[in-house]
Write a protein that holds these residues in place. Structure first.
Motif, mmCIF file in Angstrom:
data_model
loop_
_atom_site.group_PDB
_atom_site.id
_atom_site.type_symbol
_atom_site.label_atom_id
_atom_site.label_comp_id
_atom_site.label_asym_id
_atom_site.label_seq_id
_atom_site.Cartn_x
_atom_site.Cartn_y
_atom_site.Cartn_z
ATOM 1 N N GLU A 174 0.849 -1.193 0.000
ATOM 2 C CA GLU A 174 0.000 0.000 0.000
ATOM 3 C C GLU A 174 0.886 1.246 0.000
ATOM 4 N N LEU A 175 0.628 2.142 -0.937
ATOM 5 C CA LEU A 175 1.371 3.393 -1.045
ATOM 6 C C LEU A 175 0.413 4.573 -0.955
ATOM 7 N N ASP A 176 0.945 5.739 -0.617
ATOM 8 C CA ASP A 176 0.132 6.951 -0.608
ATOM 9 C C ASP A 176 -0.148 7.424 -2.025
ATOM 10 N N GLU A 177 0.832 7.217 -2.905
ATOM 11 C CA GLU A 177 0.710 7.686 -4.285
ATOM 12 C C GLU A 177 1.389 6.693 -5.213
ATOM 13 N N LEU A 178 0.853 6.565 -6.400
ATOM 14 C CA LEU A 178 1.408 5.691 -7.425
ATOM 15 C C LEU A 178 1.469 6.512 -8.708
ATOM 16 N N ALA A 179 2.681 6.727 -9.228
ATOM 17 C CA ALA A 179 2.839 7.596 -10.391
ATOM 18 C C ALA A 179 3.879 7.016 -11.349
ATOM 19 N N PRO A 180 3.778 7.356 -12.635
ATOM 20 C CA PRO A 180 4.747 6.883 -13.635
ATOM 21 C C PRO A 180 6.014 7.748 -13.634
ATOM 22 N N GLN A 181 6.678 7.788 -12.504
ATOM 23 C CA GLN A 181 7.907 8.570 -12.346
ATOM 24 C C GLN A 181 8.788 7.873 -11.324
ATOM 25 N N GLY A 182 10.054 8.239 -11.314
ATOM 26 C CA GLY A 182 10.968 7.659 -10.335
ATOM 27 C C GLY A 182 11.815 6.558 -10.930
ATOM 28 N N ALA A 183 11.807 5.383 -10.331
ATOM 29 C CA ALA A 183 12.670 4.274 -10.735
ATOM 30 C C ALA A 183 12.437 3.906 -12.198
ATOM 31 N N SER B 42 6.911 4.957 -9.337
ATOM 32 C CA SER B 42 7.258 5.526 -8.028
ATOM 33 C C SER B 42 7.323 4.417 -6.978
ATOM 34 N N LEU B 43 8.479 3.793 -6.877
ATOM 35 C CA LEU B 43 8.703 2.706 -5.926
ATOM 36 C C LEU B 43 9.161 3.270 -4.586
ATOM 37 N N PRO B 44 8.942 2.536 -3.495
ATOM 38 C CA PRO B 44 9.366 3.027 -2.183
ATOM 39 C C PRO B 44 10.886 3.070 -2.018
ATOM 40 N N GLU B 45 11.617 2.302 -2.822
ATOM 41 C CA GLU B 45 13.077 2.305 -2.838
ATOM 42 C C GLU B 45 13.525 1.515 -4.061
ATOM 43 N N VAL B 46 14.805 1.486 -4.327
ATOM 44 C CA VAL B 46 15.327 0.757 -5.490
ATOM 45 C C VAL B 46 16.151 -0.461 -5.062
ATOM 46 N N ALA B 47 16.950 -0.336 -4.030
ATOM 47 C CA ALA B 47 17.888 -1.388 -3.633
ATOM 48 C C ALA B 47 17.212 -2.735 -3.395
ATOM 49 N N ALA B 48 16.092 -2.749 -2.720
ATOM 50 C CA ALA B 48 15.405 -4.008 -2.417
ATOM 51 C C ALA B 48 14.941 -4.718 -3.693
ATOM 52 N N PHE B 49 14.526 -3.950 -4.687
ATOM 53 C CA PHE B 49 14.043 -4.553 -5.926
ATOM 54 C C PHE B 49 15.193 -5.026 -6.807
#
Length: 190
Positions: free
Chosen positions: A127-136, A150-157
């Motif tokens: 669950e995220l506050d926002e989901l957008a086509p930006q970021g990672a 818009s992922l919560p982080e990159v390293a884990a993925f």
């Protein structure tokens, strides 16, 4: 005793809404980074409508579900039990896990499959506050060139992808929007 709220909020026209929800789930996971809208579920807080639809479509009596953090509350437990019958379990036994990103940590506690059975892994609904086509930046199967999410982080993925063909699969939900991220997706800093 089950609250009246648990009896409400499922699909009102189950065959049609479940089919639409399942199509949205397939679309999101087969096209990583693509954000799709899903409707039909009105679960109790803190579950978003998109995550509620995911639970209704993916969970049943044979799919152990782990609730993390604030999502492990009586209202959600009753709602999930009534609408899906999914057994609620601890993290290592979960086929699905649901919660906010910090509450799902550490990811290593979830099954990532076995060499002979990579499909015996967990799928996390984040669950995220926002989901957008930006970021990672995303690339790999199902993505023409690249996509952004818009992922919560990159390293884990990135670490999860390094386990391929083992690893976890992910859905991200915010409001009535969802996106999928299979373990085969390459994730890089945006």
């Amino acid at each position: 005793m089950m609250q009246k709220q648990a009896l409400e909020g499922g699909f009102t026209n189950a065959p049609v809404e479940a089919a639409r929800g399942f199509r949205a789930v397939l679309d999101a996971l087969s096209r990583p980074g693509r954000i799709v809208e899903v409707a039909g579920a009105t679960p109790p807080a803190p579950l978003s409508p998109a995550a509620g639809a995911l639970v209704l479509v993916l969970c049943d009596q044979t799919t152990p579900l782990h609730l993390a953090g604030a999502h492990d509350c009586p209202a959600l437990r009753d709602w999930i039990t009534f609408h899906t019958g999914a057994p609620l379990v601890d993290a290592p036994r979960a086929a699905f896990a649901l919660g906010r990103w910090p509450d799902l940590m550490p990811l290593e506690r979830f099954a990532c499959g076995l060499p002979d059975y990579p499909d015996r892994s967990a799928t996390l609904i984040v669950e995220l506050d926002e989901l957008a086509p930006q970021g990672a930046r995303l690339s790999g199967p199902g993505i023409r060139d690249s996509a952004r999410l818009s992922l919560p982080e990159v390293a884990a993925f990135r670490a999860n992808h390094a386990l391929f063909p083992l690893g976890l699969d992910f859905f991200f939900a915010a409001g009535n929007r969802l996106a999928g991220l299979p373990r085969s997706t390459i994730v890089e800093e945006g």
